[in-house]
Design an enzyme around this catalytic site. Structure first.
Site, short mmCIF file in Angstrom:
data_model
loop_
_atom_site.label_atom_id
_atom_site.label_comp_id
_atom_site.label_asym_id
_atom_site.label_seq_id
_atom_site.Cartn_x
_atom_site.Cartn_y
_atom_site.Cartn_z
N LYS A 70 -13.26 -8.83 4.52
CA LYS A 70 -12.10 -8.42 5.33
C LYS A 70 -12.58 -7.74 6.60
O LYS A 70 -13.58 -7.01 6.57
CB LYS A 70 -11.23 -7.46 4.49
CG LYS A 70 -9.92 -7.03 5.15
CD LYS A 70 -9.11 -6.15 4.20
CE LYS A 70 -7.79 -5.71 4.81
NZ LYS A 70 -6.99 -4.87 3.90
N SER A 145 -2.21 -6.27 3.15
CA SER A 145 -2.84 -6.62 4.41
C SER A 145 -4.06 -7.54 4.26
O SER A 145 -4.48 -8.14 5.25
CB SER A 145 -3.24 -5.35 5.15
OG SER A 145 -4.24 -4.66 4.41
N SER A 169 -2.63 -3.63 -0.82
CA SER A 169 -3.17 -4.67 0.06
C SER A 169 -4.17 -5.63 -0.56
O SER A 169 -4.51 -6.64 0.05
CB SER A 169 -3.82 -4.04 1.28
OG SER A 169 -2.85 -3.84 2.25
N1 GLN Z 1 1.86 -2.76 2.56
C1 GLN Z 1 1.41 -1.42 2.54
C2 GLN Z 1 1.49 -0.83 3.93
O1 GLN Z 1 1.97 -1.50 4.77
C3 GLN Z 1 0.03 -1.32 1.99
C4 GLN Z 1 -1.02 -1.72 2.92
C5 GLN Z 1 -2.40 -1.50 2.37
O2 GLN Z 1 -2.59 -1.36 1.17
N2 GLN Z 1 -3.35 -1.45 3.27
O3 GLN Z 1 1.10 0.25 4.18
#
Ligand code: GLN
Length: 474
Positions: A70, A145, A169
């Protein structure tokens, strides 16, 4: 069989036996990427010739296996963007600890995967580089994400990938793409070299095609690190040894609050609460209803705590030391304003403003401090439930993959889709998402994922039950 279709476990064995080499695997992956990635766009960069490796013994657990990374995890001398314009042209000065561990384990580091900007999002649509698409339906999101990491593992354009999970994420994109993703216990894996989103929540973990690969990778990644003071010096068990152990007598809690939600797809509810629970009971596990009474507050708490920490972590991106700088600036204030104004996308700005507001004097007690108190209650709910059961079973996401653009203009609706994943981050406990069926929408079969959660440092139990469950589906 094309090598890109095999698992990390199988490929390490084949490389060890001299049946194939990492070059052969990379060649097959490059071919698969060329054929598929122009429509999926899981990768922000990929160069098969520029892969990174170390000379290690053949016994190394990931001997010869390429792993995609990532784009928020540092690889020495490589560009890293976090899906943001503000980090354009920034080159990592060092390797993250997880990269060091993968290299020492014989893995080959290649390819950077797309993500929501600074990991803010659940759809991969906030990336400066444009969205990644779900390989099961190109009109739908892969989740986020770590959407790029999930999409390439699902599309067989990567063998396995690293992601990061602050509020879901790793697990939510794993669920939407039909792969396995684990968020380890807070402190289980070093975050040295992970660009921070919310430091009390972030964890790195693997996205893989099956549970065995997940156990294999976590064994390599886990363990204390003197470079990350929040990492825990708790011994790392051999996670592979939990696979194949029966689950007779294991107690599974099903939280009643998780099934009250409007917005939960009936197909997801059925796949998890009825079908998966039945399959597990057939293997001798016992399911019982449990209660996590503070569940309703989790989203509210998370969307105060995470943006607060993000606003502080992102203060360093000011055009002076890192990445992109606005070219025409007259004075320092203007440099900050123009660089941050144009360097960050709208979701990043929204988080910074939310976080700065809840931390500002006069509001701190009402928002941040209060949220921290409720966070403790959420954690205590789990402590209580784990006195009675070994694992908790829930859906990972209330729906299968949604359409591109469907929630992009409605941040609140996007935030609500994190309902099942964020509590594990707030409580610091480990959680894994495993495929458990499909829902047909618009003629396409879309994966559904279930989530198992366990006590801190009980990842072994997650692998045991996830593997037992997976075995009934293959
Ligand atoms: N969807 C969540 C957010 O927008 C989690 C994102 C994540 O785990 N980086 O914060």
């Amino acid at each position: 069989m094309n090598l890109s279709q095999k698992t990390a476990f199988e490929l390490a064995e084949s490389c060890r036996a001299g049946k194939c080499s990492s070059e052969d695997i990379l060649k097959d992956l490059a071919r698969a990427i060329e054929a598929k990635d122009s429509s999926i766009k899981a990768y922000v960069r990929f160069d098969a010739k520029k892969s990174l490796r170390r000379t290690v013994s053949k016994e190394a657990p990931l001997y010869g296996v390429p792993i995609a990374i990532k784009d928020n995890i540092c690889v020495e001398n490589e560009a890293i963007t976090c899906g943001s314009k503000i980090l354009q042209n920034f080159v990592s000065p060092y390797n993250a600890t997880v990269i060091e561990r993968l290299l020492d384990a014989g893995a080959v580091i290649f390819g950077r995967t797309n993500m929501d900007e600074f990991a803010f999002g659940s759809s991969c649509e906030t990336s400066f580089y444009g969205p990644t698409r779900n390989p099961h339906d190109l009109g739908r999101v892969p989740g986020g994400s770590s959407g790029g990491s999930a999409a390439c593992v699902a599309a067989q354009t990567a063998i396995a990938a690293l992601g990061s999970d602050t509020g879901g994420s790793i697990r939510q994109p794993a669920s939407l793409c039909g792969v396995v993703g684990i968020k380890p216990t807070y402190g289980r894996v070093s975050r040295y070299g992970l660009i921070a989103f919310a430091s009390s929540l972030d964890q790195i973990g693997p996205l893989t095609r099956d549970v065995r690969d997940s156990a294999l990778l976590l064994k390599v990644l886990a363990g204390g690190d003197p470079r990350d003071s929040t990492s825990a010096n708790v011994p790392v068990p051999d996670y592979l040894s939990f696979l194949g152990k029966d689950i007779k007598g294991m107690k599974i809690g099903i939280p009643k609050e998780y099934f009250k939600k409007e917005g939960l797809s009936p197909a997801v509810e059925k796949a998890v609460r009825q079908e998966a629970a039945q399959v597990l009971e057939k293997q001798g596990a016992r399911c019982e209803e449990v209660s996590l009474p503070h569940t309703a507050f989790a989203i509210g708490v998370y969307y105060i705590v995470a943006p607060s920490e993000a606003s502080s972590n992102l203060a360093r991106f000011d055009g002076v030391r890192f990445g992109w700088r606005h070219p025409s600036t007259g004075n320092l204030l203007e440099l900050y304003e123009k660089t941050r104004g144009e360097g960050f996308g709208s979701e990043a700005k929204r988080r910074i403003i939310l976080g700065t507001y809840s931390l500002s004097s006069g509001y701190y007690d009402a928002y941040y401090l209060r949220a921290m108190k409720v966070r403790t209650r959420i954690k205590q709910d789990f402590d209580e439930v784990f006195k009675k059961v070994n694992v908790i079973l829930t859906p990972t996401s209330p729906t299968p993959a949604f359409k591109l653009g469907e929630k992009a203009t409605n941040p609140l609706e996007m935030y609500l889709s994190d309902i099942y994943t964020i509590s594990a981050n707030l409580a610091g406990i480990p959680a894994i998402s495993v495929p458990c069926g499909a829902e047909v929408r618009d003629g396409k079969s879309l994966p559904i994922g279930l989530q198992f959660m366990a006590k801190p440092f009980d990842e072994g139990k997650l692998f045991q039950i996830a593997h037992a469950f997976e075995g009934t589906r293959i």
